[in-house]
Design a protein around this motif. Sequence first.
Motif, short mmCIF file in Angstrom:
data_model
loop_
_atom_site.label_atom_id
_atom_site.label_comp_id
_atom_site.label_asym_id
_atom_site.label_seq_id
_atom_site.Cartn_x
_atom_site.Cartn_y
_atom_site.Cartn_z
N LEU C 108 0.83 -1.21 0.00
CA LEU C 108 0.00 0.00 0.00
C LEU C 108 0.87 1.26 0.00
N SER C 109 1.92 1.24 0.82
CA SER C 109 2.80 2.41 0.87
C SER C 109 3.43 2.66 -0.50
N SER C 110 3.88 1.60 -1.14
CA SER C 110 4.55 1.77 -2.44
C SER C 110 3.56 2.29 -3.48
N VAL C 111 2.34 1.82 -3.42
CA VAL C 111 1.34 2.26 -4.39
C VAL C 111 0.96 3.72 -4.15
N TRP C 112 0.70 4.04 -2.88
CA TRP C 112 0.27 5.39 -2.54
C TRP C 112 1.36 6.41 -2.91
N ALA C 113 2.60 6.00 -2.73
CA ALA C 113 3.72 6.92 -2.99
C ALA C 113 4.01 7.05 -4.48
N THR C 114 3.38 6.23 -5.31
CA THR C 114 3.69 6.30 -6.73
C THR C 114 2.45 6.61 -7.58
N THR C 115 1.37 7.04 -6.93
CA THR C 115 0.21 7.42 -7.72
C THR C 115 0.56 8.63 -8.57
N LEU C 116 -0.26 8.84 -9.57
CA LEU C 116 -0.04 9.98 -10.45
C LEU C 116 0.02 11.27 -9.63
N ALA C 117 -0.93 11.40 -8.68
CA ALA C 117 -1.00 12.63 -7.89
C ALA C 117 0.28 12.83 -7.10
N THR C 118 0.71 11.76 -6.40
CA THR C 118 1.92 11.90 -5.60
C THR C 118 3.13 12.20 -6.47
N GLN C 119 3.22 11.48 -7.60
CA GLN C 119 4.38 11.69 -8.46
C GLN C 119 4.38 13.09 -9.04
N THR C 120 3.20 13.61 -9.36
CA THR C 120 3.14 14.97 -9.89
C THR C 120 3.60 15.95 -8.83
N MET C 121 3.11 15.74 -7.60
CA MET C 121 3.51 16.63 -6.52
C MET C 121 5.02 16.52 -6.31
N ALA C 122 5.53 15.30 -6.38
CA ALA C 122 6.96 15.10 -6.19
C ALA C 122 7.75 15.82 -7.27
N GLU C 123 7.22 15.82 -8.48
CA GLU C 123 7.92 16.50 -9.57
C GLU C 123 7.98 18.00 -9.32
N ASN C 124 6.88 18.53 -8.76
CA ASN C 124 6.82 19.96 -8.52
C ASN C 124 7.65 20.38 -7.31
N VAL C 125 7.75 19.49 -6.33
CA VAL C 125 8.48 19.86 -5.12
C VAL C 125 9.83 19.14 -5.09
N HIS C 126 9.81 17.89 -4.71
CA HIS C 126 11.04 17.11 -4.59
C HIS C 126 10.62 15.66 -4.41
N TRP C 127 11.51 14.73 -4.78
CA TRP C 127 11.10 13.33 -4.63
C TRP C 127 10.92 12.92 -3.18
N VAL C 128 11.41 13.77 -2.27
CA VAL C 128 11.21 13.48 -0.84
C VAL C 128 9.72 13.31 -0.53
N VAL C 129 8.88 13.99 -1.32
CA VAL C 129 7.44 13.85 -1.12
C VAL C 129 7.03 12.38 -1.18
N MET C 130 7.61 11.65 -2.12
CA MET C 130 7.28 10.23 -2.24
C MET C 130 7.72 9.46 -1.00
#
Lengths: 508, 352, 354
Positions: C108-130
């Motif tokens: 679940l953690s791996s999926v939640w951290a790699t959803t489109l939304a999370t990945q988009t946010m990570a791209e805008n901020v930093h991969w630390v978001v993931m």
Amino acid sequence: MSAQGRANGSPLLHMTGVVKRFPGVVALGGVDLEVRSGEVHCLLGQNGAGKSTLIKVLAGVHTPDEGHILWNGTEVTFPHPQAAMEHGIATMYQELDLVEGLTVAENIFLGHELSRFGFPRRRATQERAQELLTQLGHPGISPTTEVGGLSAANQQIVSMARALSRDVRLIIMDEPSAVLDSAEVDQLFDVVRELTSAGVAVVYISHRLDEIREIGDRVTVLKDGATVATGLDAKSTPTAELITLMTGRSIEYVFPTREAPDTAATPLLSVEDLGRDGEFHDVSFDVRPGEIVGIAGLVGAGRSEVLETIFGARRAERGRVRVGGTVVPPGSVAKAVAAGIGLAPEERKSQALVLEHSVGDNISLASLPAFSRAGWIDRGAERASSESYASSLEVRPRGVDREMRTLSGGNQQKIVLARWLQRGSRVLLLDEPTRGVDVGARSEIYTLIRTLSEDGCAVVVVSSEIPEVLGLADRVLVMADGAVLHQGPAAELDEHRVLDIILRGEAA
Amino acid sequence: MTTPIRKRSAFVAAAAALALLATGCTSNTPETEDTASESGGEQSGNAGSSNDEQGDTVVIGFSGPAADHGWLAAINSSAQEAAAEYPDIELRSAEGTNDASLQISHIETFINEGVDAIVLLPTDGAALTEVATRAMQAGIPVVNVDREFSSEFAARTTILGDNYGMGVSAGTYACQLVEENDIADPVIAEIAGIDSLPLTQDRSQGFADALSECGQSVDNRVAAEFTVESGERVTANLLQAAPQIDIIWNHDDDQGVGVMAALDNAGRDEMALIGGAGSANAMRWIEEGRMEATVLYPPTQAADGIKLARLLAQDKGMSDLVQVEVPRRIVLNAPVVTQENVAEYMDLGFES
Amino acid sequence: MSNELTSPENEVTGHDVAPADAPAVSAPGTAGLAGFLGSGLGRNLGLIIALLLLCAVGFATAGDRFASADNVLTILRLGSVIGVVSIGMTFVICGGGIDLSVGAIVALSSVWATTLATQTMAENVHWVVMVFTAIAVGAGCGLINGVLVAYGRVAPFIATLAMLAGARGLAEIIAQRRTQIIRDRDFITFFGGDVLGIPVLVIIFVLVSVFGWVLLNRTTFGRRTLAIGGNAEAARLAGIQVRRQTAMLYILLGIACGIAAVMIMARTTTGTSTHGQLYELDAIAAVVIGGTLLSGGRGTIVGTVLGVLIFTTLTNVFTLNNLDTSTQAVAKGVIIIAAVLLQQRVAERHRSSG
């Protein structure tokens, strides 16, 4: 009838030179024991003297390393419990070994179920169980109830019924009276007399000398894993002699005298109108620094419940508790401890100690924050402190690294006290402080309790042994059925009067 | 959206028909592949006419394993899509499960409801044989998809992906690579799927047999569990076991994502990586040149099953065959997708 | 008996309270070292022997391919993910619990951290978001487990069994049963990289292990964990907040699962609901082989690490020798039993002599 047993003369059981070693310890270093048919043979000894190991050798739990066991004159070995049972030896352990989820009848016939073609004969089992219970004077215990729901005393009866359910020649009873009140003890003795008159031998272990006097025929004394005296007359041997044999030194089984506490001082602990439905009600008393208050009463009077409620382990439904004038929030052990209350619970092993952990870890369990900064334990300081408490309470053997389970009952109790002293607790609640503690160690515990009190602690002692309460306490509460029947100075009471109050069920 | 699906279905149907004729050399089951039916030709098939025309409405029950894997998810969705194409199909789709006993109860429900045909991709072929036989005895034709029953009488028609053929295709392609690039003493590795499944054993057998045709054999073999993580894990160890590899055949493109990650982690790209199943990921990697090829194992079998079940329930035959009845057994081809033809197959790739 | 025992200014500060006749305390330093060699090494001797034997077999059968630095790092990297989970599991088991949901939480953690939304946010901020997302999801699942077990009084086996089903199901729903590819190359590069030749994943494992060791053996948290595992009632009557402590253990393990999810994401470059399958069994096996009591009250981090290494090395040696999976399974079973028996013998001898 025991005279008749003695007249038979021929020993049923004769053990000579029995040795049992455990890694690092010699538990039995040469035990001799001779038991005749139809006698009550008492086994005396301090905790750690080897009584438990000896029982387990007899029951086939441990195999001795050396020595001989003669059964009816023939040499035998008991490689496993089943072998001992087949010879007619039954054991009632101190720690009841009943299966709580099974019924009374199922427990009684556990291991030798009445069955036909592998199917249990339930009706026959229940009838036979009922017979045994009736024979033991407890026809009221239903064979179909679950053992877990029975009182400790009734569980003891079930345990005895289990012993009798086999064709027994010898019954070993390990402190059977510990959980019984006096009426139940009388009943137990009736059963024992019935058994002996039928030629059954009983090995009886108790710390209560009065019981040994009443029921015993002969006494064997163990000390440090060896027999120091055997075949003593249970009725006539002087108490002082028995104690000397057990301890190697004379101990006056007396309570040190002391000065009356300052009754004008502000109470350290105030209990006001405390109550819990179905357990106890309207309990009020004060304890001043330097004062010991005793609570006397029979098992089930609500004494332990009162202590546990003061300690927050049970939530007070009515009334309140104050320490040094400040109200202690109800229902929280952590807050009670923070307020300076410490409890030495009734069941030391299951309620107070982590038996697999070291002595040191057990002492410091309540004081860890005092030794730690940001959660990091200063192990040097922790150890030094625990060692100093252990040595000043004269915990034997010395040292705080050994496993808790290796300590005797008295020393385990000292560890519980050390825990609260280290914590800085000023209010000490002691529930049956000498339970499972041998006579020699008892007076040590008494002295310790007195010393703590003189140091300014407020102490509450609960005990089933009335002389203990009267001897220790400055003031005594007498409880029965959840109510306080009497409260007054210990000096104005004696054992007879306390029993009188309890039995009459009203304030004298 | 619907157009490519229809195209795809048509393609697969044709491929299936062709494969049927060519199964002799690749099938691992020696019994008659013929379409002969014991009932003779008295039922008038609809040969030569357009089977897609609307007929009597038929109720088809469909049951498959839990879609916990990209390929299985594609199986389920393609079945749904195929049914949606035909207004005369009423599809009853049971919840996917990996529990054989639960799936049996699904089939029992279908029998009780009296559906006209059942399409069944069993979690375990042997375990579902008994209930399928009961359905047949109740007069409900059963189309068995992908995992075969243990009895001939449990299904009217069986549609199989060719697992053995997949291995053969991969092995033959590997031989071709060895020959073309003139590799002396090549190191060939195999990353299998769950080893206890017959389909894995068939694939490995086919691979080994094809390799032996050109004098080669598998040097290192590991087995993963069809998951990305297991693919990565076993490949990491495999790469340690063999410091230099010329060709890897990975049975399954789902676990292939993990295989690719392990290759990247180790910085190894000296080998030609051949995949299996044909996921969209794999197709894209082939396009990009990161992967050599993949052997197709089409996830459209269930869609074909639905179509055949419809024909069976409507008493029709397959219009492209002279034979008037739906064949007993259809084995799908396992073509190799390479950079040259990947564009052609891209539509078939399923997202893992 | 000294009156100093309970002197009113009794601040528990060690030496100050000690009565005059207290025995001299040996210097903590020497006691600590001797203690470690005596208990740590001694208690784990059986496991160390088993691991060395395994390495000897590996070296004898695969030679340099086994002994190469590259291969050793591969073993460590493979052990890192399950290792982090096992360290967390050690705490829960020490505290008298069990957690069957670790694999599902990783998924679940791996999926939640790699959803489109999370990945988009990570791209805008930093991969630390993931990373934060994965750890937060893990901690959240742990919190639910902990609250159910400690406050809801649901048996740990049942509560975490429910989480096992629920978390993996939720992972499937979120990911729509697809494999989510991580687009952020910096994330992959960072966690896939190394520092001074040591892979970042291995460094994470080492850090988590050291943290775990310190937490269990040197802090009040660890001592209380062992106490409630050894005798929860005694701990409660000593004033320890047993329920809060219990809940914390499950949260701790949830965080470990979140970290493991990040590691597995980096290794596979994906997040998917099939990650972490059977991790619960692997982690429990490693913990128990390591010598932690399944009933609680006694535990060892060093043992757990050794348990993980034994398992990982085992698979590696088998693969190097090209053994098939069935043979591996049989050998694995035999070696588990052999390691546990060896461990028990050595530990018994150690205990009786010490």
